[in-house]
Design an enzyme around this catalytic site. Sequence first.
Site, PDB file in Angstrom:
ATOM      1  N   PRO A 262      43.126 -36.607  -2.158  1.00 12.00           N
ATOM      2  CA  PRO A 262      41.676 -36.781  -2.311  1.00 12.00           C
ATOM      3  C   PRO A 262      41.016 -35.508  -2.834  1.00 12.00           C
ATOM      4  O   PRO A 262      41.522 -34.410  -2.598  1.00 12.00           O
ATOM      5  CB  PRO A 262      41.195 -37.065  -0.882  1.00 12.00           C
ATOM      6  CG  PRO A 262      42.292 -36.624   0.028  1.00 12.00           C
ATOM      7  CD  PRO A 262      43.568 -36.649  -0.754  1.00 12.00           C
ATOM      8  N   ASP A 263      39.896 -35.651  -3.569  1.00  9.09           N
ATOM      9  CA  ASP A 263      39.140 -34.440  -3.924  1.00  9.09           C
ATOM     10  C   ASP A 263      38.259 -34.076  -2.741  1.00  9.09           C
ATOM     11  O   ASP A 263      38.418 -34.619  -1.644  1.00  9.09           O
ATOM     12  CB  ASP A 263      38.384 -34.614  -5.259  1.00  9.09           C
ATOM     13  CG  ASP A 263      37.265 -35.637  -5.187  1.00  9.09           C
ATOM     14  OD1 ASP A 263      36.986 -36.159  -4.088  1.00  9.09           O
ATOM     15  OD2 ASP A 263      36.660 -35.926  -6.238  1.00  9.09           O
ATOM     16  N   PHE A 264      37.349 -33.147  -2.931  1.00  7.36           N
ATOM     17  CA  PHE A 264      36.556 -32.673  -1.798  1.00  7.36           C
ATOM     18  C   PHE A 264      35.210 -33.374  -1.691  1.00  7.36           C
ATOM     19  O   PHE A 264      34.789 -33.766  -0.613  1.00  7.36           O
ATOM     20  CB  PHE A 264      36.341 -31.146  -1.911  1.00  7.36           C
ATOM     21  CG  PHE A 264      37.625 -30.400  -1.775  1.00  7.36           C
ATOM     22  CD1 PHE A 264      38.102 -30.031  -0.533  1.00  7.36           C
ATOM     23  CD2 PHE A 264      38.402 -30.105  -2.891  1.00  7.36           C
ATOM     24  CE1 PHE A 264      39.314 -29.387  -0.392  1.00  7.36           C
ATOM     25  CE2 PHE A 264      39.617 -29.459  -2.771  1.00  7.36           C
ATOM     26  CZ  PHE A 264      40.076 -29.089  -1.520  1.00  7.36           C
ATOM     27  N   ARG A 265      34.532 -33.545  -2.840  1.00  9.40           N
ATOM     28  CA  ARG A 265      33.121 -33.912  -2.778  1.00  9.40           C
ATOM     29  C   ARG A 265      32.776 -35.309  -3.269  1.00  9.40           C
ATOM     30  O   ARG A 265      31.603 -35.666  -3.276  1.00  9.40           O
ATOM     31  CB  ARG A 265      32.286 -32.863  -3.547  1.00  9.40           C
ATOM     32  CG  ARG A 265      32.335 -31.522  -2.863  1.00  9.40           C
ATOM     33  CD  ARG A 265      31.612 -30.410  -3.573  1.00  9.40           C
ATOM     34  NE  ARG A 265      31.810 -29.160  -2.836  1.00  9.40           N
ATOM     35  CZ  ARG A 265      32.898 -28.411  -2.918  1.00  9.40           C
ATOM     36  NH1 ARG A 265      33.889 -28.742  -3.722  1.00  9.40           N
ATOM     37  NH2 ARG A 265      33.003 -27.302  -2.195  1.00  9.40           N
TER      38      ARG A 265
ATOM     39  N   ASN B 184      43.047 -25.717  -7.579  1.00 10.61           N
ATOM     40  CA  ASN B 184      43.839 -26.560  -6.685  1.00 10.61           C
ATOM     41  C   ASN B 184      44.927 -25.778  -5.976  1.00 10.61           C
ATOM     42  O   ASN B 184      45.518 -24.850  -6.528  1.00 10.61           O
ATOM     43  CB  ASN B 184      44.452 -27.718  -7.476  1.00 10.61           C
ATOM     44  CG  ASN B 184      43.381 -28.588  -8.103  1.00 10.61           C
ATOM     45  OD1 ASN B 184      42.217 -28.509  -7.702  1.00 10.61           O
ATOM     46  ND2 ASN B 184      43.749 -29.401  -9.073  1.00 10.61           N
TER      47      ASN B 184
ATOM     48  N   ASP C 184      47.485 -27.495  -4.610  1.00  8.86           N
ATOM     49  CA  ASP C 184      48.568 -28.470  -4.468  1.00  8.86           C
ATOM     50  C   ASP C 184      49.821 -28.088  -5.265  1.00  8.86           C
ATOM     51  O   ASP C 184      50.839 -28.771  -5.185  1.00  8.86           O
ATOM     52  CB  ASP C 184      48.085 -29.879  -4.873  1.00  8.86           C
ATOM     53  CG  ASP C 184      47.463 -29.914  -6.275  1.00  8.86           C
ATOM     54  OD1 ASP C 184      47.898 -29.132  -7.148  1.00  8.86           O
ATOM     55  OD2 ASP C 184      46.548 -30.734  -6.499  1.00  8.86           O
TER      56      ASP C 184
ATOM     57  N   HIS D 294      42.281 -20.264  -6.118  1.00  2.07           N
ATOM     58  CA  HIS D 294      42.039 -20.380  -4.678  1.00  2.07           C
ATOM     59  C   HIS D 294      43.326 -20.243  -3.869  1.00  2.07           C
ATOM     60  O   HIS D 294      43.417 -20.724  -2.749  1.00  2.07           O
ATOM     61  CB  HIS D 294      41.314 -21.700  -4.372  1.00  2.07           C
ATOM     62  CG  HIS D 294      39.908 -21.723  -4.912  1.00  2.07           C
ATOM     63  ND1 HIS D 294      39.154 -22.863  -5.036  1.00  2.07           N
ATOM     64  CD2 HIS D 294      39.124 -20.713  -5.366  1.00  2.07           C
ATOM     65  CE1 HIS D 294      37.970 -22.549  -5.547  1.00  2.07           C
ATOM     66  NE2 HIS D 294      37.931 -21.261  -5.771  1.00  2.07           N
TER      67      HIS D 294
ATOM     68  N   ASN E 166      35.268 -35.300 -17.165  1.00  4.01           N
ATOM     69  CA  ASN E 166      34.930 -35.485 -15.753  1.00  4.01           C
ATOM     70  C   ASN E 166      34.181 -36.791 -15.561  1.00  4.01           C
ATOM     71  O   ASN E 166      33.575 -37.297 -16.499  1.00  4.01           O
ATOM     72  CB  ASN E 166      34.041 -34.319 -15.285  1.00  4.01           C
ATOM     73  CG  ASN E 166      34.247 -33.958 -13.826  1.00  4.01           C
ATOM     74  OD1 ASN E 166      35.379 -33.724 -13.408  1.00  4.01           O
ATOM     75  ND2 ASN E 166      33.181 -33.921 -13.052  1.00  4.01           N
TER      76      ASN E 166
HETATM   77  P1  OAD Z   1      35.302 -31.471  -5.993  1.00  2.00           P
HETATM   78  O1  OAD Z   1      35.743 -32.539  -5.054  1.00  2.00           O
HETATM   79  O2  OAD Z   1      34.128 -30.668  -5.608  1.00  2.00           O
HETATM   80  O3  OAD Z   1      35.007 -32.105  -7.430  1.00  2.00           O
HETATM   81  C1  OAD Z   1      35.900 -32.994  -8.067  1.00  2.00           C
HETATM   82  C2  OAD Z   1      35.235 -33.495  -9.346  1.00  2.00           C
HETATM   83  O4  OAD Z   1      36.178 -34.281 -10.064  1.00  2.00           O
HETATM   84  C3  OAD Z   1      33.999 -34.372  -9.119  1.00  2.00           C
HETATM   85  O5  OAD Z   1      33.020 -34.044 -10.072  1.00  2.00           O
HETATM   86  C4  OAD Z   1      34.537 -35.802  -9.340  1.00  2.00           C
HETATM   87  O6  OAD Z   1      33.549 -36.682  -9.858  1.00  2.00           O
HETATM   88  C5  OAD Z   1      35.605 -35.555 -10.376  1.00  2.00           C
HETATM   89  N1  OAD Z   1      36.738 -36.498 -10.352  1.00  2.00           N
HETATM   90  C6  OAD Z   1      37.451 -36.936  -9.288  1.00  2.00           C
HETATM   91  N2  OAD Z   1      38.466 -37.733  -9.669  1.00  2.00           N
HETATM   92  C7  OAD Z   1      38.407 -37.815 -11.025  1.00  2.00           C
HETATM   93  C8  OAD Z   1      39.173 -38.482 -12.031  1.00  2.00           C
HETATM   94  N3  OAD Z   1      40.233 -39.238 -11.720  1.00  2.00           N
HETATM   95  N4  OAD Z   1      38.797 -38.344 -13.327  1.00  2.00           N
HETATM   96  C9  OAD Z   1      37.719 -37.573 -13.674  1.00  2.00           C
HETATM   97  N5  OAD Z   1      36.964 -36.922 -12.771  1.00  2.00           N
HETATM   98  C10 OAD Z   1      37.298 -37.017 -11.466  1.00  2.00           C
HETATM   99  O7  OAD Z   1      36.597 -30.545  -6.269  1.00  2.00           O
HETATM  100  P2  OAD Z   1      36.640 -29.059  -6.878  1.00  2.00           P
HETATM  101  O8  OAD Z   1      35.581 -28.873  -7.906  1.00  2.00           O
HETATM  102  O9  OAD Z   1      38.034 -28.792  -7.261  1.00  2.00           O
HETATM  103  O10 OAD Z   1      38.381 -24.976  -2.104  1.00  2.00           O
HETATM  104  O11 OAD Z   1      36.286 -28.204  -5.588  1.00  2.00           O
HETATM  105  C11 OAD Z   1      36.243 -26.802  -5.652  1.00  2.00           C
HETATM  106  C12 OAD Z   1      36.715 -26.162  -4.361  1.00  2.00           C
HETATM  107  O12 OAD Z   1      35.966 -26.693  -3.255  1.00  2.00           O
HETATM  108  C13 OAD Z   1      38.148 -26.471  -4.003  1.00  2.00           C
HETATM  109  O13 OAD Z   1      39.059 -25.606  -4.642  1.00  2.00           O
HETATM  110  C14 OAD Z   1      38.190 -26.330  -2.504  1.00  2.00           C
HETATM  111  C15 OAD Z   1      36.825 -26.821  -2.100  1.00  2.00           C
HETATM  112  O14 OAD Z   1      36.219 -26.139  -1.056  1.00  2.00           O
HETATM  113  C16 OAD Z   1      39.586 -24.651  -1.526  1.00  2.00           C
HETATM  114  O15 OAD Z   1      40.506 -25.430  -1.453  1.00  2.00           O
HETATM  115  C17 OAD Z   1      39.715 -23.279  -1.029  1.00  2.00           C
END
Ligand code: OAD
Length: 291
Positions: free
Chosen positions: A37-40, A111, A113, A130, A246
């Site tokens: 999963p992503d974060f936000r 990432n 991962d 990170h 994105n």
């Molecule tokens: P976020 O979860 O903040 O953002 C992910 C982005 O990718 C969002 O804009 C989603 O809309 C987009 N997205 C997700 N899946 C997608 C897909 N299949 N195709 C296109 N877009 C997609 O993740 P990061 O920006 O990586 O810190 O977060 C930054 C940091 O916040 C991370 O490195 C983490 C966290 O705190 C640590 O792990 C230390």
Amino acid sequence: MTKPSAIKKVAEHLKNYPEAKVIFMVGAGISTSCGIPDFRSPETGLYHNLAKLNLPFAEAVFDVDYFDKNPQPFYTLARELYPGNFKPSKFHYLMKLFEKNNRLQRIYTQNIDTLEHQALIHESYVIEAHGSFSRNHCIKCSKEYPLEKFKSKLKIDEIDFEDSDRTEFDYAKCDDCGGLVKPAIVFFGEGLPSRFFDTWEEDQEWFLNEKEKNHLVLIAGTSLTVYPFASLPEEVPSEIRRALINKELVGDFKTFPRKEDIIFHGNVDDAARELAAELGWLADLEALAAE
Ligand code: OAD
Ligand code: ZN
């Protein structure tokens, strides 16, 4: 005549300037199709789903002071994210093909991962901004702690996915001072690795020294909310073209868009497929993804 799609524009740029190389800046969105999963993202993002851990605020899971008081949420999250359980996405393999075709300058990844590594991209190209799980240190005296020992504390081998938050952990503690041990992942309030800053300085000079080659910056799968990483796109010299791949419009592309910016709204793996097809790399991409 219909307007060329954003990906076609990226491909045209790369074809028009055969010496142009790409710097990727990526985040969790390039790994969501791998099952991480992503974060936000609303509903599916980790911060939404951390509610069950009763954190005072979601990002406390990456906060050193909070970790020192209560390491349980981080251990729980770390088990879910621990490298080894996942396969790279099409987008990771696209980046590998940029390396193979001598069109890759660098990958700045947020990432942890290590899927760039699993996609066999040479480490000299990859900046893990990170950090990663590959090393562990005591948070009090900084003594290094063996990787395998840390992994055994996480009980990676006995994950009960049905009930993963109920596990009682025997936390990793420093042999010298008893401090808690934490992987070399950059928590909030901690500095990024010096390699991140040094390489970015080099790459900014490289852009300017090779202006006529028209290098390209490709930003993908990140919400651009966490600094200093989020400021990289705005630090790209104005002569250098930027592209965003994105699901949503983010960061500097939203606040200070540039006339030449290329925006692809959509899925990173779809973009990877389309770009590989445009560049004649589709068979290679499918072969890598099928392995
Ligand atoms: P976020 O979860 O903040 O953002 C992910 C982005 O990718 C969002 O804009 C989603 O809309 C987009 N997205 C997700 N899946 C997608 C897909 N299949 N195709 C296109 N877009 C997609 O993740 P990061 O920006 O990586 O810190 O977060 C930054 C940091 O916040 C991370 O490195 C983490 C966290 O705190 C640590 O792990 C230390
Ligand atoms: Zn110690």
